[in-house]
Design a protein around this motif. Structure first.
Motif, PDB file in Angstrom:
ATOM      1  N   LEU A  98       0.827  -1.203   0.000  1.00 47.63           N
ATOM      2  CA  LEU A  98       0.000   0.000   0.000  1.00 47.63           C
ATOM      3  C   LEU A  98       0.864   1.257   0.000  1.00 47.63           C
ATOM      4  O   LEU A  98       2.000   1.247   0.504  1.00 47.63           O
ATOM      5  CB  LEU A  98      -0.916   0.003   1.225  1.00 47.63           C
ATOM      6  CG  LEU A  98      -1.882  -1.182   1.326  1.00 47.63           C
ATOM      7  CD1 LEU A  98      -2.582  -1.191   2.673  1.00 47.63           C
ATOM      8  CD2 LEU A  98      -2.898  -1.130   0.202  1.00 47.63           C
ATOM      9  N   PRO A  99       0.363   2.359  -0.563  1.00 50.73           N
ATOM     10  CA  PRO A  99       1.140   3.603  -0.595  1.00 50.73           C
ATOM     11  C   PRO A  99       1.453   4.117   0.813  1.00 50.73           C
ATOM     12  O   PRO A  99       0.607   4.047   1.711  1.00 50.73           O
ATOM     13  CB  PRO A  99       0.217   4.580  -1.332  1.00 50.73           C
ATOM     14  CG  PRO A  99      -0.715   3.714  -2.116  1.00 50.73           C
ATOM     15  CD  PRO A  99      -0.914   2.490  -1.282  1.00 50.73           C
ATOM     16  N   PHE A 100       2.665   4.629   0.990  1.00 51.46           N
ATOM     17  CA  PHE A 100       3.080   5.172   2.280  1.00 51.46           C
ATOM     18  C   PHE A 100       3.530   6.619   2.108  1.00 51.46           C
ATOM     19  O   PHE A 100       4.501   6.898   1.415  1.00 51.46           O
ATOM     20  CB  PHE A 100       4.212   4.343   2.884  1.00 51.46           C
ATOM     21  CG  PHE A 100       4.702   4.874   4.200  1.00 51.46           C
ATOM     22  CD1 PHE A 100       3.900   4.788   5.327  1.00 51.46           C
ATOM     23  CD2 PHE A 100       5.942   5.480   4.315  1.00 51.46           C
ATOM     24  CE1 PHE A 100       4.329   5.285   6.554  1.00 51.46           C
ATOM     25  CE2 PHE A 100       6.383   5.983   5.523  1.00 51.46           C
ATOM     26  CZ  PHE A 100       5.573   5.886   6.648  1.00 51.46           C
ATOM     27  N   THR A 101       2.821   7.526   2.752  1.00 51.09           N
ATOM     28  CA  THR A 101       3.136   8.957   2.678  1.00 51.09           C
ATOM     29  C   THR A 101       3.581   9.521   4.023  1.00 51.09           C
ATOM     30  O   THR A 101       3.970  10.686   4.096  1.00 51.09           O
ATOM     31  CB  THR A 101       1.906   9.752   2.211  1.00 51.09           C
ATOM     32  OG1 THR A 101       0.851   9.593   3.183  1.00 51.09           O
ATOM     33  CG2 THR A 101       1.422   9.259   0.849  1.00 51.09           C
ATOM     34  N   GLY A 102       3.484   8.688   5.054  1.00 51.27           N
ATOM     35  CA  GLY A 102       3.802   9.175   6.389  1.00 51.27           C
ATOM     36  C   GLY A 102       2.593   9.697   7.131  1.00 51.27           C
ATOM     37  O   GLY A 102       2.687  10.038   8.315  1.00 51.27           O
ATOM     38  N   LYS A 103       1.458   9.763   6.473  1.00 55.36           N
ATOM     39  CA  LYS A 103       0.247  10.254   7.137  1.00 55.36           C
ATOM     40  C   LYS A 103      -0.286   9.179   8.072  1.00 55.36           C
ATOM     41  O   LYS A 103      -0.591   8.069   7.650  1.00 55.36           O
ATOM     42  CB  LYS A 103      -0.815  10.614   6.103  1.00 55.36           C
ATOM     43  CG  LYS A 103      -2.074  11.203   6.720  1.00 55.36           C
ATOM     44  CD  LYS A 103      -3.073  11.616   5.643  1.00 55.36           C
ATOM     45  CE  LYS A 103      -4.333  12.217   6.270  1.00 55.36           C
ATOM     46  NZ  LYS A 103      -5.312  12.643   5.235  1.00 55.36           N
ATOM     47  N   PRO A 104      -0.421   9.481   9.363  1.00 52.15           N
ATOM     48  CA  PRO A 104      -0.944   8.483  10.299  1.00 52.15           C
ATOM     49  C   PRO A 104      -2.440   8.285  10.105  1.00 52.15           C
ATOM     50  O   PRO A 104      -3.141   9.150   9.562  1.00 52.15           O
ATOM     51  CB  PRO A 104      -0.634   9.096  11.669  1.00 52.15           C
ATOM     52  CG  PRO A 104      -0.554  10.559  11.423  1.00 52.15           C
ATOM     53  CD  PRO A 104      -0.052  10.743  10.023  1.00 52.15           C
ATOM     54  N   SER A 105      -2.931   7.152  10.562  1.00 47.99           N
ATOM     55  CA  SER A 105      -4.369   6.910  10.494  1.00 47.99           C
ATOM     56  C   SER A 105      -5.100   7.758  11.528  1.00 47.99           C
ATOM     57  O   SER A 105      -6.258   8.125  11.338  1.00 47.99           O
ATOM     58  CB  SER A 105      -4.665   5.421  10.712  1.00 47.99           C
ATOM     59  OG  SER A 105      -4.126   4.979  11.953  1.00 47.99           O
ATOM     60  N   VAL A 106      -4.421   8.088  12.618  1.00 48.99           N
ATOM     61  CA  VAL A 106      -4.997   8.972  13.632  1.00 48.99           C
ATOM     62  C   VAL A 106      -3.861   9.678  14.359  1.00 48.99           C
ATOM     63  O   VAL A 106      -2.823   9.087  14.663  1.00 48.99           O
ATOM     64  CB  VAL A 106      -5.884   8.178  14.635  1.00 48.99           C
ATOM     65  CG1 VAL A 106      -5.091   7.076  15.324  1.00 48.99           C
ATOM     66  CG2 VAL A 106      -6.513   9.089  15.665  1.00 48.99           C
ATOM     67  N   CYS A 107      -4.051  10.986  14.595  1.00 47.41           N
ATOM     68  CA  CYS A 107      -3.048  11.788  15.312  1.00 47.41           C
ATOM     69  C   CYS A 107      -3.764  12.989  15.914  1.00 47.41           C
ATOM     70  O   CYS A 107      -4.526  13.673  15.232  1.00 47.41           O
ATOM     71  CB  CYS A 107      -1.945  12.241  14.349  1.00 47.41           C
ATOM     72  SG  CYS A 107      -0.692  13.305  15.114  1.00 47.41           S
ATOM     73  N   ASN A 108      -3.516  13.260  17.202  1.00 46.60           N
ATOM     74  CA  ASN A 108      -4.219  14.371  17.861  1.00 46.60           C
ATOM     75  C   ASN A 108      -3.362  15.618  17.989  1.00 46.60           C
ATOM     76  O   ASN A 108      -3.643  16.504  18.784  1.00 46.60           O
ATOM     77  CB  ASN A 108      -4.725  13.937  19.243  1.00 46.60           C
ATOM     78  CG  ASN A 108      -3.598  13.656  20.226  1.00 46.60           C
ATOM     79  OD1 ASN A 108      -2.445  13.490  19.824  1.00 46.60           O
ATOM     80  ND2 ASN A 108      -3.927  13.601  21.507  1.00 46.60           N
ATOM     81  N   ASN A 109      -2.283  15.679  17.183  1.00 45.49           N
ATOM     82  CA  ASN A 109      -1.425  16.864  17.188  1.00 45.49           C
ATOM     83  C   ASN A 109      -1.132  17.214  15.737  1.00 45.49           C
ATOM     84  O   ASN A 109      -0.324  16.564  15.076  1.00 45.49           O
ATOM     85  CB  ASN A 109      -0.127  16.575  17.964  1.00 45.49           C
ATOM     86  CG  ASN A 109       0.734  17.820  18.131  1.00 45.49           C
ATOM     87  OD1 ASN A 109       0.883  18.624  17.219  1.00 45.49           O
ATOM     88  ND2 ASN A 109       1.322  17.969  19.317  1.00 45.49           N
ATOM     89  N   GLN A 110      -1.787  18.247  15.240  1.00 46.08           N
ATOM     90  CA  GLN A 110      -1.674  18.588  13.827  1.00 46.08           C
ATOM     91  C   GLN A 110      -0.293  19.108  13.449  1.00 46.08           C
ATOM     92  O   GLN A 110       0.188  18.888  12.328  1.00 46.08           O
ATOM     93  CB  GLN A 110      -2.748  19.603  13.447  1.00 46.08           C
ATOM     94  CG  GLN A 110      -4.170  19.062  13.562  1.00 46.08           C
ATOM     95  CD  GLN A 110      -4.351  17.776  12.767  1.00 46.08           C
ATOM     96  OE1 GLN A 110      -4.149  17.758  11.553  1.00 46.08           O
ATOM     97  NE2 GLN A 110      -4.718  16.698  13.445  1.00 46.08           N
ATOM     98  N   ASP A 111       0.377  19.815  14.370  1.00 42.35           N
ATOM     99  CA  ASP A 111       1.739  20.272  14.103  1.00 42.35           C
ATOM    100  C   ASP A 111       2.676  19.080  13.929  1.00 42.35           C
ATOM    101  O   ASP A 111       3.535  19.063  13.043  1.00 42.35           O
ATOM    102  CB  ASP A 111       2.244  21.167  15.237  1.00 42.35           C
ATOM    103  CG  ASP A 111       1.514  22.505  15.285  1.00 42.35           C
ATOM    104  OD1 ASP A 111       0.969  22.915  14.234  1.00 42.35           O
ATOM    105  OD2 ASP A 111       1.485  23.132  16.361  1.00 42.35           O
TER     106      ASP A 111
END
Length: 335
Positions: A98-111
């Protein structure tokens, strides 16, 4: 990059190498157009001997020892083996990249998420997925994922299909499990398929099959189920899959563990281990990446993302391999 001082208490990644269970089949390599049949898990009862360590009071007293040895060690266990007219084990599964961009499935810190995606984008530009893709590819073609079934095989052929393309590796048994020095045009092509999947440039679904010549009627080793219910009347339960009744199989997690056994970047590495946050190898009871040495995942990951302190090239590969593995990596909010 500005430093990120706040904690990330919720952080999770989905795995990017998606493995199916392996189905185990059998055939006769000496017979032309031989049929492929499922390997069946059967139950048998055995009378074992007492072999565990005994208390000194019993071990040092011949009469007590004889009395203990006379006790029957009766067991009901699952077993799997080839039919008497079959000499070849066939194992097959699918592997989706699957493609990997580094975007987590969930994260509560946008910075933190923005810094993470920026860091992974920089890694892709400077390093790319070529090294990781090659290592995953080698673990596919050397049949490491057959585990104990690999050890007793005279020869192993691994076939990998990607759409209409097919690659065949006839000497899989001879490819080393201890390094990643193997080179071949077909390996390069397989690694390119995996790399394209990570980069999102192609839909990569690999169909993997191994044919291992282990001998007529020989034992087969599927995954073994963890017996949590102590009331069970069998001491060993083997994993079964598919529509065929009691067909033997190997857990997808076990295959995935073999494929991500690519980490020989840990301190004083003697052999590759599975990419794990603490370098844990449960069969050896050892964690090869100790936090005190600052070589565990978190000691490398946090400064890289929060402070922009990029680790060494090999350590970057290790961190990205953990993210590809997936998992929950949030910090505790109580400390």
């Amino acid at each position: 990059m500005a430093k990120i001082n706040s904690k990330v208490t919720v952080l999770a990644f989905e795995r990017k190498i998606d493995i199916s269970d392996a189905y185990l089949w059998q055939t006769n390599s000496q017979k032309e157009n031989a049929l492929k049949e499922p390997v069946i898990v059967r139950e048998k009862s055995v009378r074992g001997t007492i072999s565990n360590r005994l208390k000194n009071a019993i071990a040092s007293n011949p009469a007590k020892l004889d009395a203990e040895i006379e006790k029957a060690n009766l067991q009901r266990v699952d077993a799997a083996f080839l039919n008497e007219d079959c000499d070849t084990l066939i194992a097959s599964f699918t592997c989706k990249i699957l493609p990997f961009t580094g975007k987590p499935s969930v994260c509560n810190n946008q910075d933190f998420q923005a810094a993470l995606e920026e860091t992974v984008a920089q890694y892709k530009q400077e390093q790319g997925f070529a090294e990781l893709a090659k290592r995953y590819a080698i673990n596919l073609i050397n049949a490491r994922w057959l585990w104990r079934n690999r050890i007793g095989a005279e020869s192993i052929t691994v076939t990998i299909k990607n759409g209409e393309d097919t690659l065949t590796f006839n000497q899989a048994r001879d490819i080393s499990l201890n390094d990643f020095d193997f080179e071949s045009p077909d390996l390069t092509k397989l690694a390119a398929w995996i790399e394209a999947g990570f980069n999102g440039k192609a839909f990569t679904l690999l169909q993997v099959e191994a044919q291992a010549n282990i001998g007529n009627g020989q034992d087969v080793f599927p995954s073994q189920e963890l017996v949590l219910d102590t009331g069970k009347n069998k001491s060993k339960i083997l994993y079964t899959v598919g529509r065929e009744q009691n067909q033997a199989g190997i857990h997808s997690q076990k295959i995935g563990n073999a494929i991500r056994t690519i980490d020989n970047w840990y301190p004083n590495a003697a052999f590759p281990i599975a990419a794990e946050p603490y370098g844990a190898v449960t069969t050896l009871g050892t964690a090869y990446r100790q936090p005190k040495d600052k070589q565990d995942f978190y000691s490398l990951f946090d400064p890289w993302i929060k402070e922009g302190k990029a680790p060494k090239k090999d350590e970057q590969h290790y961190v990205i391999a953990i993210l590809i593995r997936g998992g929950v990596f949030g910090e505790s909010g109580k400390e």
